[in-house]
Design a protein around this motif. Structure first.
Motif, PDB file in Angstrom:
ATOM      1  N   UNK A  35       8.722  44.007  69.392  1.00  0.00           N
ATOM      2  CA  UNK A  35       8.875  44.142  67.943  1.00  0.00           C
ATOM      3  C   UNK A  35       9.897  45.194  67.509  1.00  0.00           C
ATOM      4  N   UNK A  36      10.945  45.420  68.291  1.00  0.00           N
ATOM      5  CA  UNK A  36      11.849  46.507  67.918  1.00  0.00           C
ATOM      6  C   UNK A  36      11.081  47.811  67.907  1.00  0.00           C
ATOM      7  N   UNK A  37      11.204  48.560  66.814  1.00  0.00           N
ATOM      8  CA  UNK A  37      10.496  49.843  66.748  1.00  0.00           C
ATOM      9  C   UNK A  37       9.241  49.772  65.890  1.00  0.00           C
ATOM     10  N   UNK A  38       8.843  48.562  65.539  1.00  0.00           N
ATOM     11  CA  UNK A  38       7.595  48.431  64.800  1.00  0.00           C
ATOM     12  C   UNK A  38       6.410  48.633  65.741  1.00  0.00           C
ATOM     13  N   UNK A  39       5.241  48.785  65.147  1.00  0.00           N
ATOM     14  CA  UNK A  39       4.055  49.103  65.937  1.00  0.00           C
ATOM     15  C   UNK A  39       3.572  47.870  66.691  1.00  0.00           C
ATOM     16  N   UNK A  40       2.935  48.098  67.804  1.00  0.00           N
ATOM     17  CA  UNK A  40       2.176  47.040  68.462  1.00  0.00           C
ATOM     18  C   UNK A  40       0.706  47.387  68.250  1.00  0.00           C
ATOM     19  N   UNK A  41       0.183  48.308  69.029  1.00  0.00           N
ATOM     20  CA  UNK A  41      -1.155  48.845  68.833  1.00  0.00           C
ATOM     21  C   UNK A  41      -1.090  50.344  68.977  1.00  0.00           C
ATOM     22  N   UNK A  59       6.513  51.866  60.268  1.00  0.00           N
ATOM     23  CA  UNK A  59       6.598  52.346  61.645  1.00  0.00           C
ATOM     24  C   UNK A  59       7.914  51.804  62.169  1.00  0.00           C
ATOM     25  N   UNK A 113      12.502  52.840  62.946  1.00  0.00           N
ATOM     26  CA  UNK A 113      13.637  53.760  62.869  1.00  0.00           C
ATOM     27  C   UNK A 113      14.406  53.463  61.600  1.00  0.00           C
ATOM     28  N   UNK A 146       6.510  57.131  61.314  1.00  0.00           N
ATOM     29  CA  UNK A 146       5.318  56.336  61.632  1.00  0.00           C
ATOM     30  C   UNK A 146       4.172  56.787  60.739  1.00  0.00           C
TER      31      UNK A 146
END
Lengths: 418, 420
Positions: free
Chosen positions: A241-247, A253, A255, A268
């Protein structure tokens, strides 16, 4: 200081002698930790097949191998170096004698090299029963792919780690360096410490069989369980997901760009409170009141719009100043730092005396980095630079193995000393 | 110094109190799998790690977090509120008899105890403080997340794309700042145990996630230390002082091969060429110039190497990934398939080595397959004896057996919300 160490406490691994048959990055990373913690690490090198890192850039004082590489000096501080040709009968004999006075042998060759010298674990054990032998290779010492080879990028790709970095739909961004050379080295060092502890309590040595790919696969636990338990394949759900959150899930969240070209800040908001603080410090009550952003599920649904708005806001600001403002409000945020930022512009590392000046005969005055784990009573050290090739021949062959100078010269001429 | 029993584990008989936040729980897991009795002390409402997904059947719940399952396997759970004096006192009684206390509280006024004072009070105890920025300094109390740690610490700055206009640096997913720091912390703690066998003394360990990340960046470190030279991030390959050639090439079956690990010996090179030319491709690879390894060297954008890469790309595009991978490896090239973790789990090599393990989850009526040992220790094997603990699963047995409390006292503590 509440905890006042006696000034003379030696580092915790003082008195441990390590025969170091490692090269490139993974093995030397392991033995660097051992050396920093006080072990006497003796690199065994062969001039015919030198560690290519001895030629690796940068060469701060000009290209003059084998002793001019900054990369080598960085990876091999606090170690000693001898030359030896294990394929020469007298060289092999010397190596066996060295084993009798050593505690650990570490190597990161392909999986059958030591066997081909007649020095597999059983033979090592016959020489010194309580020896700890560590083999670090790509696939380990068993299994159908035992003879396959890896470098850091190979192991990262096969373990799943490369694919877990980047944007879905694009090729992976992967890792911009051999992460698993570091991690396999750290993994090996932890195993060696455990084996030394066991040996001190029981008198027993052992063989530690380490696979670089496995050292990466253990770092994918939740993603692997999502597959083995839930049947979900990693790439099914928009990963990576790039720099988005996973868990844990969080938004914003990501850059965001800041002024000055290729400058970025990671922000974040891991709680609703962080988001509320961000809306207030950015003077954007409209964001706070916008139903698209009112809750975490809503923000996750509208992440594209959210990220676009934030990027417009950050792109006019200085990253470092913005980071300070966000941190003052308790929002987890940090600029993306490169190596030069770490040594020149990081006040936290400066405060903690991350770098120290040292001297090296060929490289000259230089900086060495710190140790991220600080023991109050028996601290690690960073006193010695990387060794010049063969600089410990006299100490090891003379002092440790008791040869006289004529014998050493003869061995040198015969080719036994590589 | 009594000899441990056969099939001992390296940390047999040692007790760890694990107070860590989710990011520090890998450190506790490593110690547990090496044989320590690790007691995860969590608040009565449950550890934050239990709220991190993915979840069993995608249904959140304190016993359904796969994150919790993985990072807390082999630990026991004591649900104890140490924010108040009564709970803290019980913790301190346990700490006095423990070997390691693992804690991750940032050094702020409201942390439950001062780890340095605890180390002073318990001379044999090793107090392992694994915190985001260490025990002091201007950032010591800063807010953080794993991604922020990877940004500030350097790993992220090396990773990203050079072929996507305006793309940011990318942080690889899956909590790697915590992973990196855990190994440093565990290495330090076991080294301290080793030393304690002789001195009889514990100590305090100040481990910093930020410092663990800083310079876990390979050649960016010496380029910064010696030359003050930042490196360029590049798609799927090493950052470098100059741009280099791509390493990732698409296959006929829609996957990617990484060609890093080209053969170094002439014999291996000739075997690779033979493999490629088997189907009539790669005629130009017979160029005698390419027999000289220097002309095949990547990173210099030299014309011979660029032509070689074109030929390799054509071969890869015409074949299936698994065949290319095995063919190239058997020829002596350390090529790889870029696999997702689920694809990696399907390679029979790891099954043969016994890497994956089955773990029983009786309360869910099932077993689950986990990644197993990061190292095979011949004499003191890595082990995982049980799944991660249910919330408070071991509270009563620990209060009774270790602290000598009777059922009435335990009931009173539970009624007061101090234990669960």
């Amino acid at each position: 200081m509440p905890h006042s160490p006696p000034p003379t406490s030696p580092p915790p691994l003082a008195g441990v002698r390590v025969i170091d048959f490692t090269w490139i990055v993974a093995g030397p990373t392991c033995t660097r930790l051992l050396a920093d913690f006080g072990a006497e690490v003796i690199r065994v090198e062969n001039q015919q097949t030198l560690d290519s890192i001895r030629f690796g850039r940068p060469h701060p004082n000009g290209f003059d191998p084998p002793d001019s590489s900054g990369m080598f000096n960085w990876l091999n501080r606090n170690k000693r170096s001898i030359t030896l040709n294990a394929r020469h009968p007298d060289g092999l004999d010397l190596l066996k004698r060295l084993i009798t006075v050593s505690d650990v042998l570490v190597e990161n060759y392909s999986s059958r090299v030591l066997e081909s010298w007649g020095l597999g674990y059983e033979q090592q054990r016959a020489i010194r029963e309580d020896l700890i032998y560590v083999s670090l290779c790509g696939f380990g010492h068993s299994g159908p792919q035992r003879d396959y080879g890896t470098w850091g990028p190979t192991a990262q790709a096969l373990s799943g780690l490369t694919a877990m970095s980047g944007f879905a739909g694009e090729e992976p961004a992967g890792w911009g360096y051999s992460y698993l050379d570091h991690m396999a080295g750290f993994t090996a060092a932890a195993a060696i410490a455990a084996a030394l502890h066991h040996r001190r309590r029981s008198g027993e040595g052992q063989h530690i069989d380490l696979s670089q790919v496995e050292s990466g696969m253990v770092l994918t636990g939740p993603a692997t369980l999502d597959f083995t338990v839930n049947g979900r394949r990693y790439a099914e759900t928009g990963n990576p997901p790039g720099n988005r959150s996973v868990w844990p899930r969080a938004a914003p969240h990501n850059t965001y760009p800041t002024v000055g070209g290729d400058n970025w800040i990671m922000i974040t908001c891991t709680t609703d409170a962080h988001w509320a603080e961000l809306c207030s410090l950015s003077n954007h009550p409209d964001w706070r009141d916008d139903p698209r952003f009112a809750t975490l599920p809503a923000r996750l649904r509208h992440e594209d719009e959210l990220d676009d708005l934030l990027a417009v806001w950050t792109s006019a600001q200085d990253g470092r100043a913005l980071m300070l403002r966000l941190q003052e409000a308790g929002i987890p945020a940090g600029i993306v730092q490169n190596g030069v930022d770490l040594v020149e512009r990081d006040p936290q590392l400066k405060h903690r005396e991350w770098t120290a000046r040292r001297n090296h005969e060929v490289i000259g005055e230089h900086e060495t980095d710190g140790l991220p784990v600080r023991l109050s009573r028996t601290p690690a050290h960073r006193d010695q630079p990387g060794p010049r090739l063969g600089e410990a021949n006299e100490y090891v062959y003379g002092e440790l193995l008791g040869l006289d100078p004529e014998q050493i010269t003869e061995l040198m001429i015969s080719g036994a000393l590589g | 110094m009594s000899a441990p029993p056969a099939e001992a584990t390296p940390l047999d008989g040692l007790r760890v109190l694990d107070l860590s936040d989710p990011f520090g729980q890998y450190a506790g897991k490593l110690l547990a799998n090496l044989g320590a009795d690790v007691i995860k002390i969590e608040p009565p409402e449950g550890d934050a790690g239990r709220r991190i997904g993915p979840f069993l059947d995608d249904l959140p719940g304190p016993e359904r977090s796969l994150f919790w399952w993985y990072y807390n396997a082999d630990k026991r759970s004591l649900a104890l509120d140490i924010a108040g004096d009564d709970g803290l006192d019980l913790f301190l009684q346990l700490a006095a008899e423990a070997d390691i206390v693992l804690e991750t509280a940032q050094p702020t006024a409201d942390r439950p105890f001062d780890p340095l004072l605890l180390a002073d009070a318990c001379p044999r105890l090793i107090v392992l403080s694994l915190t985001p920025f260490g025990q002091d300094g201007p950032w010591a109390d800063w807010a953080w997340s794993d991604a922020v740690a990877l940004a500030l610490g350097g790993p992220m700055g090396s990773c990203g794309y050079d072929n996507l206009e305006g793309a940011p640096p990318i942080r690889p997913t899956e909590h790697h700042a915590g992973h990196i720091a855990a190994y440093y912390a565990v290495f330090g703690a076991i080294a301290a145990l080793y030393e304690r066998e002789v001195s009889g003394l514990g100590q305090h360990i100040d481990a910093s996630v930020h410092e663990a990340c800083a310079f876990t960046i390979e050649s960016s470190a010496p380029w910064a230390l010696y030359e003050r030279h930042p490196l360029l991030r590049q798609t799927g390959r090493h950052a470098g002082p100059q741009p280099t050639e791509p390493w990732q090439y698409p296959t006929a079956d829609g996957r990617l091969i990484n060609i890093f690990g080209m053969p170094r010996s002439e014999a291996a090179w000739l075997r690779l060429v033979q493999l490629i030319q088997r189907d009539g491709l790669g005629a130009e690879l017979s160029d005698p110039q390419l027999l000289d390894g220097r002309n095949r060297q990547l990173g210099l954008k030299q014309e011979t190497a660029l032509r070689m890469l074109d030929q390799l790309a054509e071969f890869i595009a015409a074949n299936a990934a698994e065949e290319i991978y095995h063919g190239a490896q058997q020829a002596g090239a350390a090529w790889s398939i870029i696999r997702t973790p689920d694809e990696a789990a399907e390679d029979p090599h790891w099954t043969e080595r016994g890497f994956f393990i089955e773990v029983e989850h009786l309360e869910h009526g099932r077993t689950a397959t986990y990644p197993g040992a990061p190292y095979i220790l011949s004499r003191t094997p890595w082990r995982q004896q049980r799944r991660a603990p249910l919330l408070g699963e071991h509270t009563v047995e620990l209060l009774k057996d270790e602290l000598g409390l009777d059922p009435e006292q335990i009931a009173a503590l539970a009624a007061a919300g101090i234990v669960a």
